[in-house]
Motif scaffolding. Structure first.
Motif, short mmCIF file in Angstrom:
data_model
loop_
_atom_site.label_atom_id
_atom_site.label_comp_id
_atom_site.label_asym_id
_atom_site.label_seq_id
_atom_site.Cartn_x
_atom_site.Cartn_y
_atom_site.Cartn_z
N SER A 12 -28.09 -3.29 -17.91
CA SER A 12 -26.59 -2.93 -17.91
C SER A 12 -26.40 -2.38 -19.27
CB SER A 12 -25.83 -4.22 -17.85
OG SER A 12 -24.60 -4.07 -17.91
N ALA A 13 -25.45 -1.51 -19.22
CA ALA A 13 -24.81 -0.71 -20.43
C ALA A 13 -23.49 -1.51 -20.88
CB ALA A 13 -24.60 0.71 -20.14
N THR A 14 -22.79 -2.54 -19.97
CA THR A 14 -21.69 -2.80 -20.30
C THR A 14 -21.66 -4.38 -20.14
OG1 THR A 14 -20.68 -2.65 -18.23
CG2 THR A 14 -20.52 -0.84 -19.48
N VAL A 52 -22.91 -3.90 -28.13
CA VAL A 52 -22.63 -4.75 -26.67
C VAL A 52 -23.39 -5.97 -26.85
CG1 VAL A 52 -22.82 -4.57 -24.14
CG2 VAL A 52 -22.03 -2.59 -25.48
N LEU A 53 -24.37 -6.00 -27.43
CA LEU A 53 -25.38 -7.24 -27.39
C LEU A 53 -24.65 -8.47 -27.76
CD1 LEU A 53 -28.33 -8.25 -27.12
CD2 LEU A 53 -28.61 -7.73 -29.24
N PRO A 54 -24.15 -8.61 -29.27
CA PRO A 54 -23.64 -9.87 -29.41
C PRO A 54 -22.56 -10.35 -28.52
CG PRO A 54 -23.09 -8.18 -31.17
CD PRO A 54 -23.77 -7.60 -30.01
N LYS A 55 -21.84 -9.53 -27.93
CA LYS A 55 -20.80 -10.05 -26.96
C LYS A 55 -21.29 -10.58 -25.62
CE LYS A 55 -16.39 -8.88 -24.85
NZ LYS A 55 -15.61 -9.95 -25.25
N ALA A 56 -22.33 -9.64 -25.15
CA ALA A 56 -23.21 -10.10 -23.96
C ALA A 56 -23.74 -11.59 -24.19
CB ALA A 56 -24.21 -8.93 -23.57
N VAL A 57 -24.45 -11.70 -25.36
CA VAL A 57 -25.02 -12.79 -25.62
C VAL A 57 -23.89 -14.04 -25.76
CG1 VAL A 57 -26.19 -14.25 -27.32
CG2 VAL A 57 -27.02 -11.97 -26.94
N SER A 58 -22.78 -13.89 -26.03
CA SER A 58 -21.84 -14.81 -26.16
C SER A 58 -21.39 -15.24 -24.70
CB SER A 58 -20.72 -14.32 -26.95
OG SER A 58 -21.20 -14.31 -28.30
N GLU A 59 -21.26 -14.15 -23.69
CA GLU A 59 -20.50 -14.16 -22.53
C GLU A 59 -21.68 -14.56 -21.59
OE1 GLU A 59 -17.53 -11.61 -21.50
OE2 GLU A 59 -16.92 -11.27 -23.40
N LEU A 60 -22.64 -14.50 -21.66
CA LEU A 60 -23.64 -14.69 -20.52
C LEU A 60 -24.64 -16.10 -20.63
CD1 LEU A 60 -25.13 -11.39 -20.46
CD2 LEU A 60 -23.64 -12.23 -18.62
N SER A 61 -25.08 -16.42 -19.57
CA SER A 61 -25.69 -17.82 -19.52
C SER A 61 -27.27 -17.72 -19.17
CB SER A 61 -25.12 -18.90 -18.78
OG SER A 61 -25.22 -18.32 -17.40
N VAL A 62 -27.41 -16.42 -18.82
CA VAL A 62 -28.70 -16.17 -18.56
C VAL A 62 -29.49 -15.38 -19.81
CG1 VAL A 62 -28.71 -15.66 -16.21
CG2 VAL A 62 -28.33 -13.79 -17.77
N PRO A 63 -30.84 -15.49 -20.03
CA PRO A 63 -31.51 -14.65 -21.18
C PRO A 63 -30.96 -13.29 -21.29
CG PRO A 63 -32.91 -16.16 -20.08
CD PRO A 63 -31.77 -15.97 -19.04
#
Length: 145
Positions: A12-14, A52-63
């Protein structure tokens, strides 16, 4: 796939696409950002993986793994520091002896003068962007777009 024991990765890019993929049950998200220029992007999605990476890490529960512009140990350390489980390297491996591509391409990739301005994004007008080496063909594509 899950019933057969297969782990499912979504590229994913977003963050919005990553959240949707997580909602339908993927096991792992690969955040590529605009560097990888994957299909399905829309105007406004031109955001780099390291944003995008730090936001994704904050919002996702999967690795989450980082990809797109990741090719060194320092970048791995940065991704881990931002909470990613790791990185994916792809283009970097094209320059290896084992990669089944023309030697001339490998030699071109490792030249000192090849830098971030040596690539360009094509097919953006079709929402099917892809990053390629800048050459006569890619320049012509961009002119036509």
């Amino acid at each position: 796939l899950h019933a057969a024991g297969v782990k499912v990765l979504h590229k994913s890019a977003t963050v919005r696409h990553a959240l949707k993929a997580q909602a339908v049950g993927v096991d792992l998200i690969e955040i590529v950002g605009y560097e990888a220029s994957i299909a399905g992007g829309q105007p406004g999605d031109e955001v780099g993986a390291w944003v995008v990476l730090p936001k994704a890490v904050s919002e996702l529960s999967v690795p989450v793994v980082a990809a797109g512009g990741a090719a060194t140990g320092r970048q791995l350390a940065a991704a881990l520091a931002m909470g990613a489980a790791g990185i994916t390297m792809a283009t970097r491996f094209l320059a290896t002896e084992e990669a089944p591509i023309k030697r001339e391409i490998k030699e071109h990739m490792i030249r000192d003068e090849v830098d971030e301005r040596s690539t360009t994004v094509v097919l953006s007008s079709l929402n099917n962007s892809t990053r390629v080496f800048k050459n006569d063909v890619s320049i012509k594509i961009n002119e036509l777009e």
